[in-house]
Design a protein around this motif. Structure first.
Motif, PDB file in Angstrom:
ATOM      1  N   ASP A 174       0.845  -1.184   0.000  1.00  0.00           N
ATOM      2  CA  ASP A 174       0.000   0.000   0.000  1.00  0.00           C
ATOM      3  C   ASP A 174       0.886   1.242   0.000  1.00  0.00           C
ATOM      4  N   TYR A 175       0.998   1.847  -1.157  1.00  0.00           N
ATOM      5  CA  TYR A 175       1.923   2.971  -1.297  1.00  0.00           C
ATOM      6  C   TYR A 175       1.245   4.330  -1.151  1.00  0.00           C
ATOM      7  N   LYS A 176      -0.057   4.305  -0.868  1.00  0.00           N
ATOM      8  CA  LYS A 176      -0.798   5.560  -0.815  1.00  0.00           C
ATOM      9  C   LYS A 176      -0.224   6.510   0.256  1.00  0.00           C
ATOM     10  N   TYR A 177      -0.061   5.942   1.472  1.00  0.00           N
ATOM     11  CA  TYR A 177       0.433   6.772   2.569  1.00  0.00           C
ATOM     12  C   TYR A 177       1.860   7.247   2.291  1.00  0.00           C
ATOM     13  N   LEU A 178       2.651   6.367   1.702  1.00  0.00           N
ATOM     14  CA  LEU A 178       4.019   6.753   1.357  1.00  0.00           C
ATOM     15  C   LEU A 178       4.005   7.932   0.382  1.00  0.00           C
ATOM     16  N   GLU A 179       3.094   7.886  -0.544  1.00  0.00           N
ATOM     17  CA  GLU A 179       2.993   8.953  -1.534  1.00  0.00           C
ATOM     18  C   GLU A 179       2.684  10.301  -0.878  1.00  0.00           C
ATOM     19  N   ILE A 180       1.768  10.243   0.093  1.00  0.00           N
ATOM     20  CA  ILE A 180       1.421  11.486   0.811  1.00  0.00           C
ATOM     21  C   ILE A 180       2.658  12.020   1.536  1.00  0.00           C
ATOM     22  N   LEU A 181       3.355  11.116   2.221  1.00  0.00           N
ATOM     23  CA  LEU A 181       4.564  11.539   2.933  1.00  0.00           C
ATOM     24  C   LEU A 181       5.595  12.104   1.959  1.00  0.00           C
ATOM     25  N   THR A 182       5.753  11.428   0.838  1.00  0.00           N
ATOM     26  CA  THR A 182       6.743  11.872  -0.149  1.00  0.00           C
ATOM     27  C   THR A 182       6.402  13.267  -0.663  1.00  0.00           C
ATOM     28  N   ASP A 183       5.137  13.466  -1.003  1.00  0.00           N
ATOM     29  CA  ASP A 183       4.734  14.796  -1.503  1.00  0.00           C
ATOM     30  C   ASP A 183       4.970  15.881  -0.456  1.00  0.00           C
ATOM     31  N   ASN A 184       4.647  15.545   0.787  1.00  0.00           N
ATOM     32  CA  ASN A 184       4.877  16.511   1.865  1.00  0.00           C
ATOM     33  C   ASN A 184       6.360  16.813   2.054  1.00  0.00           C
ATOM     34  N   LEU A 185       7.136  15.760   1.950  1.00  0.00           N
ATOM     35  CA  LEU A 185       8.587  15.919   2.093  1.00  0.00           C
ATOM     36  C   LEU A 185       9.124  16.823   0.987  1.00  0.00           C
ATOM     37  N   ILE A 186       8.697  16.548  -0.231  1.00  0.00           N
ATOM     38  CA  ILE A 186       9.194  17.307  -1.385  1.00  0.00           C
ATOM     39  C   ILE A 186       8.933  18.805  -1.226  1.00  0.00           C
ATOM     40  N   GLU A 187       7.739  19.145  -0.728  1.00  0.00           N
ATOM     41  CA  GLU A 187       7.418  20.576  -0.581  1.00  0.00           C
ATOM     42  C   GLU A 187       8.412  21.281   0.337  1.00  0.00           C
ATOM     43  N   ARG A 188       8.825  20.614   1.432  1.00  0.00           N
ATOM     44  CA  ARG A 188       9.824  21.221   2.331  1.00  0.00           C
ATOM     45  C   ARG A 188      11.201  21.232   1.685  1.00  0.00           C
ATOM     46  N   GLU A 189      11.507  20.151   0.988  1.00  0.00           N
ATOM     47  CA  GLU A 189      12.832  20.042   0.365  1.00  0.00           C
ATOM     48  C   GLU A 189      13.065  21.171  -0.638  1.00  0.00           C
ATOM     49  N   ILE A 190      12.022  21.541  -1.352  1.00  0.00           N
ATOM     50  CA  ILE A 190      12.155  22.618  -2.341  1.00  0.00           C
ATOM     51  C   ILE A 190      12.679  23.885  -1.669  1.00  0.00           C
ATOM     52  N   ASP A 191      12.035  24.256  -0.556  1.00  0.00           N
ATOM     53  CA  ASP A 191      12.462  25.467   0.152  1.00  0.00           C
ATOM     54  C   ASP A 191      13.898  25.354   0.657  1.00  0.00           C
ATOM     55  N   ILE A 192      14.219  24.197   1.210  1.00  0.00           N
ATOM     56  CA  ILE A 192      15.556  24.019   1.773  1.00  0.00           C
ATOM     57  C   ILE A 192      16.620  24.116   0.686  1.00  0.00           C
ATOM     58  N   TYR A 193      16.368  23.431  -0.429  1.00  0.00           N
ATOM     59  CA  TYR A 193      17.324  23.504  -1.545  1.00  0.00           C
ATOM     60  C   TYR A 193      17.503  24.933  -2.030  1.00  0.00           C
ATOM     61  N   ILE A 194      16.400  25.637  -2.187  1.00  0.00           N
ATOM     62  CA  ILE A 194      16.499  26.995  -2.743  1.00  0.00           C
ATOM     63  C   ILE A 194      17.231  27.915  -1.767  1.00  0.00           C
ATOM     64  N   GLU A 195      16.896  27.790  -0.486  1.00  0.00           N
ATOM     65  CA  GLU A 195      17.576  28.665   0.488  1.00  0.00           C
ATOM     66  C   GLU A 195      19.074  28.362   0.568  1.00  0.00           C
ATOM     67  N   ARG A 196      19.413  27.089   0.549  1.00  0.00           N
ATOM     68  CA  ARG A 196      20.843  26.745   0.609  1.00  0.00           C
ATOM     69  C   ARG A 196      21.557  27.221  -0.656  1.00  0.00           C
ATOM     70  N   HIS A 197      20.908  27.018  -1.788  1.00  0.00           N
ATOM     71  CA  HIS A 197      21.498  27.454  -3.056  1.00  0.00           C
ATOM     72  C   HIS A 197      21.710  28.976  -3.052  1.00  0.00           C
ATOM     73  N   ASN A 198      20.706  29.714  -2.610  1.00  0.00           N
ATOM     74  CA  ASN A 198      20.827  31.179  -2.589  1.00  0.00           C
ATOM     75  C   ASN A 198      21.925  31.641  -1.634  1.00  0.00           C
ATOM     76  N   PHE A 199      21.998  30.980  -0.478  1.00  0.00           N
ATOM     77  CA  PHE A 199      23.025  31.351   0.498  1.00  0.00           C
ATOM     78  C   PHE A 199      24.416  31.166  -0.113  1.00  0.00           C
ATOM     79  N   ILE A 200      24.632  30.019  -0.744  1.00  0.00           N
ATOM     80  CA  ILE A 200      25.943  29.738  -1.337  1.00  0.00           C
ATOM     81  C   ILE A 200      26.210  30.687  -2.516  1.00  0.00           C
ATOM     82  N   ASP A 201      25.193  30.998  -3.256  1.00  0.00           N
ATOM     83  CA  ASP A 201      25.306  31.982  -4.331  1.00  0.00           C
ATOM     84  C   ASP A 201      25.765  33.338  -3.793  1.00  0.00           C
TER      85      ASP A 201
END
Ligand SMILES: Nc1ncnc2c1ncn2[C@@H]1O[C@H](COP(=O)(O)OP(=O)(O)O)[C@@H](O)[C@H]1O
Ligand SMILES: [Mg+2]
Length: 372
Positions: A174-201
């Motif tokens: 049953d991958y449904k719950y995993l999918e929800i977790l993954t989508d939620n994770l991705i939304e946070r990861e986007i912000d973290i990646y962008i902030e880290r990238h901007n800081f290093i820039d």
């Protein structure tokens, strides 16, 4: 921003200490192991609620005591603030003007510090985890969004890892719950990646010039190394890359019982003309690269926070030749509050010493106060 005074009770080797600081240059002199670094560590800990030298807060309590208190008085524009941090029975209490603050994210960001210390070298040699810690700490001071997203990310990451393990051990499909977790994770990861990238820039706008000015060597660059290709850091593209990555590696992640891709696997490195200084640089070059990194942060902090950070320089002058020392001094000479530690005032440019407020310490006590 100015740190006007700091009071310590049972912090490291100090039973009781009060120091008043001057607006500009402050120097703490003492032999080895007398407590110079402990003072800078206390200021850093007051700012960020945790130390950079230990992850176990118990180590900060004076031997045979049960709590420590750090209090600081800061002045920003014309506003005075009293900050305090108390650690007792595994509990940390932070206060602003004697009022309890329950959320750490509401507290961090009142006192801005940039520290350059011998421990930094460990960050080049050490594991990626130490470099990620560095990014987290620095960006947390600049962005409350980052603290928030990063904490959420950590919680979801743990849930996702637990669920991956469960899928494996219980042989579920049953991958449904995993999918929800993954989508939620991705939304946070986007912000973290962008902030880290901007800081290093932002760092890269400064670091090469600073490093060249100190060492004569051109083209030092900080290279962000996420473990997936994030292209141009456009949120849409990051989302797409992450989704694909997790989809393609689903079975692998279930087998391993953990999330293999994401900002918890990030790293960065310093390169000079595309050569990694971890591999090719001398110890001196590595040390100065980190000093240049710290100095690059000064204008970034200033721009983002609208105030000047307090600069803590732990023993950075001792092994440098005179020319490099003088170059470094240029960056702090003017309007910053700086707190410098050293074995001896001889290691520091005389022009600086002449204008400084000086404390001489011995075995956890001030034995002399001097300077202008
Ligand atoms: N929790 C503690 N309680 C009492 N003393 C401590 C504690 N932690 C470290 N120390 C002492 O602090 C001293 C080192 O202080 P430090 O500030 O690192 O010295 P330095 O002046 O060389 O920078 C050592 O003497 C060490 O034993
Ligand atoms: Mg020290």
């Amino acid at each position: 921003m100015i740190l006007r005074k700091i009071k310590l009770i049972n912090f490291r080797n100090y039973s009781k200490l009060q120091l008043d600081f001057k607006n500009n240059i402050n120097i703490i002199i003492g032999d080895n192991a007398q407590g110079k670094t402990n003072i800078l560590e206390s200021i850093y800990t007051l700012a960020l609620t945790k130390s950079y030298r230990t992850t176990n807060d118990m180590n900060l309590i004076k031997f045979n005591q049960e709590k420590f208190i750090i209090t600081g008085e800061i002045k920003d524009d014309k506003v005075y603030k009293k900050l305090s941090l108390e650690f007792y029975k595994n509990n940390k209490t932070v206060k602003i003007n004697d009022n309890n603050i329950s959320k750490i994210s509401d507290y961090v960001g009142n006192l801005f510090v940039i520290i350059s210390s011998p421990d930094d070298l460990q960050m080049i040699k050490g594991s990626p985890n130490e470099r990620r810690n560095f990014l987290n700490i620095e960006i947390s001071q600049l962005s409350s969004n980052y603290i928030k997203k990063y904490n959420e990310f950590n919680k979801i990451l743990k849930m996702r890892n637990d669920y991956l393990k469960l899928l494996y051990t219980n042989n579920l499909s049953d991958y449904k719950y995993l999918e929800i977790l993954t989508d939620n994770l991705i939304e946070r990861e986007i912000d973290i990646y962008i902030e880290r990238h901007n800081f290093i820039d932002n760092i890269n706008r400064e670091i090469s010039d600073i490093y060249e000015n100190i060492t004569g060597i051109k083209n030092l660059k900080l290279i962000y190394q996420p473990n997936i290709d994030l292209g141009d850091y456009n949120p849409e593209n990051i989302r797409k890359s992450l989704k694909e990555k997790y989809q393609n590696n689903l079975q692998k992640e279930i087998l391993m019982g953990m999330t293999l891709y994401g900002p918890h696997r990030d790293d960065f490195t310093f390169k000079i003309d595309d050569k990694d200084i971890k591999i090719y640089g001398s110890q001196g070059q590595q040390k100065l690269a980190f000093i240049a990194l710290k100095f690059s942060e000064i204008p970034i902090f200033e721009e983002k926070t609208d105030t000047k950070p307090i600069i803590l320089l732990d023993d950075i002058f001792s092994e440098l030749d005179k020319k490099k020392k003088n170059k470094l001094i240029q960056y702090i000479d003017n309007d910053y509050q700086v707190i410098i530690t050293s074995n001896d005032t001889k290691d520091i440019n005389k022009k600086i010493v002449d204008r400084a407020n000086i404390y001489i310490i011995n075995n956890g006590k001030i034995i002399e106060k001097g300077g202008s």
